[in-house]
Motif scaffolding. Structure first.
Motif, PDB file in Angstrom:
ATOM      1  N   PHE A   1       1.190  -1.517   0.245  1.00  0.00           N
ATOM      2  CA  PHE A   1      -0.055   0.219  -0.332  1.00  0.00           C
ATOM      3  C   PHE A   1       0.602   1.461  -0.227  1.00  0.00           C
ATOM      4  CE2 PHE A   1      -2.202  -3.402   2.370  1.00  0.00           C
ATOM      5  CZ  PHE A   1      -3.993  -3.265   1.345  1.00  0.00           C
ATOM      6  N   ASP A   2       1.935   1.421  -0.655  1.00  0.00           N
ATOM      7  CA  ASP A   2       2.679   2.129  -0.420  1.00  0.00           C
ATOM      8  C   ASP A   2       3.809   2.833   0.417  1.00  0.00           C
ATOM      9  OD1 ASP A   2       3.953   2.685  -3.648  1.00  0.00           O
ATOM     10  OD2 ASP A   2       1.544   3.699  -3.327  1.00  0.00           O
ATOM     11  N   ALA A   3       3.412   2.098   1.934  1.00  0.00           N
ATOM     12  CA  ALA A   3       3.379   2.448   3.509  1.00  0.00           C
ATOM     13  C   ALA A   3       5.178   2.909   3.562  1.00  0.00           C
ATOM     14  CB  ALA A   3       3.899   1.280   3.994  1.00  0.00           C
TER      15      ALA A   3
ATOM     16  N   LYS B   1       2.106  -3.856  10.648  1.00  0.00           N
ATOM     17  CA  LYS B   1       0.769  -4.023  10.726  1.00  0.00           C
ATOM     18  C   LYS B   1       0.435  -3.291  10.835  1.00  0.00           C
ATOM     19  CE  LYS B   1       0.226  -9.002  11.860  1.00  0.00           C
ATOM     20  NZ  LYS B   1      -0.150 -10.295  11.879  1.00  0.00           N
ATOM     21  N   ARG B   2       0.708  -2.214  12.065  1.00  0.00           N
ATOM     22  CA  ARG B   2      -0.223  -0.789  12.430  1.00  0.00           C
ATOM     23  C   ARG B   2       0.132   0.188  11.421  1.00  0.00           C
ATOM     24  NH1 ARG B   2       2.005   3.517  14.148  1.00  0.00           N
ATOM     25  NH2 ARG B   2       4.798   2.407  14.952  1.00  0.00           N
ATOM     26  N   ILE B   3       1.303   0.354  10.761  1.00  0.00           N
ATOM     27  CA  ILE B   3       1.746   1.113   9.754  1.00  0.00           C
ATOM     28  C   ILE B   3       0.708   0.954   8.281  1.00  0.00           C
ATOM     29  CG2 ILE B   3       3.757   1.623   7.763  1.00  0.00           C
ATOM     30  CD1 ILE B   3       5.674   1.043  10.539  1.00  0.00           C
ATOM     31  N   LEU B   4       0.931  -0.669   8.136  1.00  0.00           N
ATOM     32  CA  LEU B   4       0.097  -1.142   6.868  1.00  0.00           C
ATOM     33  C   LEU B   4      -1.705  -0.980   7.015  1.00  0.00           C
ATOM     34  CD1 LEU B   4       1.792  -4.205   5.726  1.00  0.00           C
ATOM     35  CD2 LEU B   4       2.337  -2.354   4.790  1.00  0.00           C
ATOM     36  N   SER B   5      -2.000  -0.938   7.758  1.00  0.00           N
ATOM     37  CA  SER B   5      -3.255  -0.114   8.431  1.00  0.00           C
ATOM     38  C   SER B   5      -3.127   1.667   8.047  1.00  0.00           C
ATOM     39  CB  SER B   5      -3.509  -0.400   9.655  1.00  0.00           C
ATOM     40  OG  SER B   5      -4.760  -0.232   9.984  1.00  0.00           O
ATOM     41  N   GLU B   6      -2.344   1.729   9.017  1.00  0.00           N
ATOM     42  CA  GLU B   6      -3.045   3.548   8.478  1.00  0.00           C
ATOM     43  C   GLU B   6      -2.646   4.362   6.833  1.00  0.00           C
ATOM     44  OE1 GLU B   6       0.406   5.432  11.219  1.00  0.00           O
ATOM     45  OE2 GLU B   6      -0.531   4.408  12.656  1.00  0.00           O
ATOM     46  N   ALA B   7      -1.645   2.762   6.232  1.00  0.00           N
ATOM     47  CA  ALA B   7      -1.520   2.972   4.682  1.00  0.00           C
ATOM     48  C   ALA B   7      -2.112   2.872   3.936  1.00  0.00           C
ATOM     49  CB  ALA B   7      -0.243   2.796   4.317  1.00  0.00           C
ATOM     50  N   LYS B   8      -3.428   1.931   4.435  1.00  0.00           N
ATOM     51  CA  LYS B   8      -4.287   1.112   3.645  1.00  0.00           C
ATOM     52  C   LYS B   8      -5.467   2.643   4.124  1.00  0.00           C
ATOM     53  CE  LYS B   8      -7.377  -2.697   2.584  1.00  0.00           C
ATOM     54  NZ  LYS B   8      -7.770  -4.258   3.677  1.00  0.00           N
ATOM     55  N   ALA B   9      -5.833   2.515   4.682  1.00  0.00           N
ATOM     56  CA  ALA B   9      -7.328   3.528   5.717  1.00  0.00           C
ATOM     57  C   ALA B   9      -6.847   4.941   4.570  1.00  0.00           C
ATOM     58  CB  ALA B   9      -7.316   3.570   6.664  1.00  0.00           C
ATOM     59  N   LYS B  10      -5.490   5.114   3.822  1.00  0.00           N
ATOM     60  CA  LYS B  10      -5.045   7.076   3.399  1.00  0.00           C
ATOM     61  C   LYS B  10      -5.503   5.984   1.791  1.00  0.00           C
ATOM     62  CE  LYS B  10      -1.870   8.995   6.407  1.00  0.00           C
ATOM     63  NZ  LYS B  10      -0.418   9.225   6.800  1.00  0.00           N
ATOM     64  N   ASP B  11      -5.430   4.647   1.313  1.00  0.00           N
ATOM     65  CA  ASP B  11      -5.507   4.772  -0.206  1.00  0.00           C
ATOM     66  C   ASP B  11      -6.969   4.255  -0.817  1.00  0.00           C
ATOM     67  OD1 ASP B  11      -4.239   3.279  -2.680  1.00  0.00           O
ATOM     68  OD2 ASP B  11      -4.866   1.164  -1.928  1.00  0.00           O
TER      69      ASP B  11
END
Length: 125
Positions: free
Chosen positions: A87-89, A115-125
């Motif tokens: 997710f371009d994290a 996982k926390r960083i990826l969750s934040e990146a996915k939410a922005k996606d």
């Protein structure tokens, strides 16, 4: 600008699960997982969903190499495809020379952070 979090390469292999694409032309590149940076392998990487493509790069100023999300042309060594999206994290994975591994508990802690960083990146996606 987002701060990039650096992880040990063990986290990359454990969480993202790189694989050898069946159409890859070179079987011995990057432990059998790498796609070459030219020809048919390059076209295969470009056609793949970019959230699952990584570039292995040589930074030049140290002996470390890095695995970074997406397509990059400068200092590239090879491309990797993974089962899990990035997710371009804002993350990078350092590959140190020599035998360096995380302990099982250290690996689990870093995966929790990832996982926390990826969750934040996915939410922005």
């Amino acid at each position: 600008m987002q701060k990039t979090t650096v992880f040990h390469e063990d986290v990359f292999y454990e969480y993202f699960r790189p694989f050898r694409h069946p159409l890859a032309r070179f079987g011995d590149l990057w432990g059998g997982h790498g796609l070459e940076t030219y020809g048919d392998d390059l076209q295969l990487a470009f056609k793949y969903d970019s959230d699952y493509v990584w570039t292995v790069v040589d930074c030049g100023e140290s002996s470390n190499e890095w695995i970074i999300p997406g397509f990059h042309r400068v200092n590239r060594i090879c491309f990797l495809l993974t089962e899990v999206a990035h997710f371009d994290a804002p993350i990078e994975f350092r590959i140190e020379r020599g035998p360096h591994s995380l302990t099982p508990i250290g690996l689990a802690r870093r995966i929790t952070t990832l996982k926390r960083i990826l969750s934040e990146a996915k939410a922005k996606d």
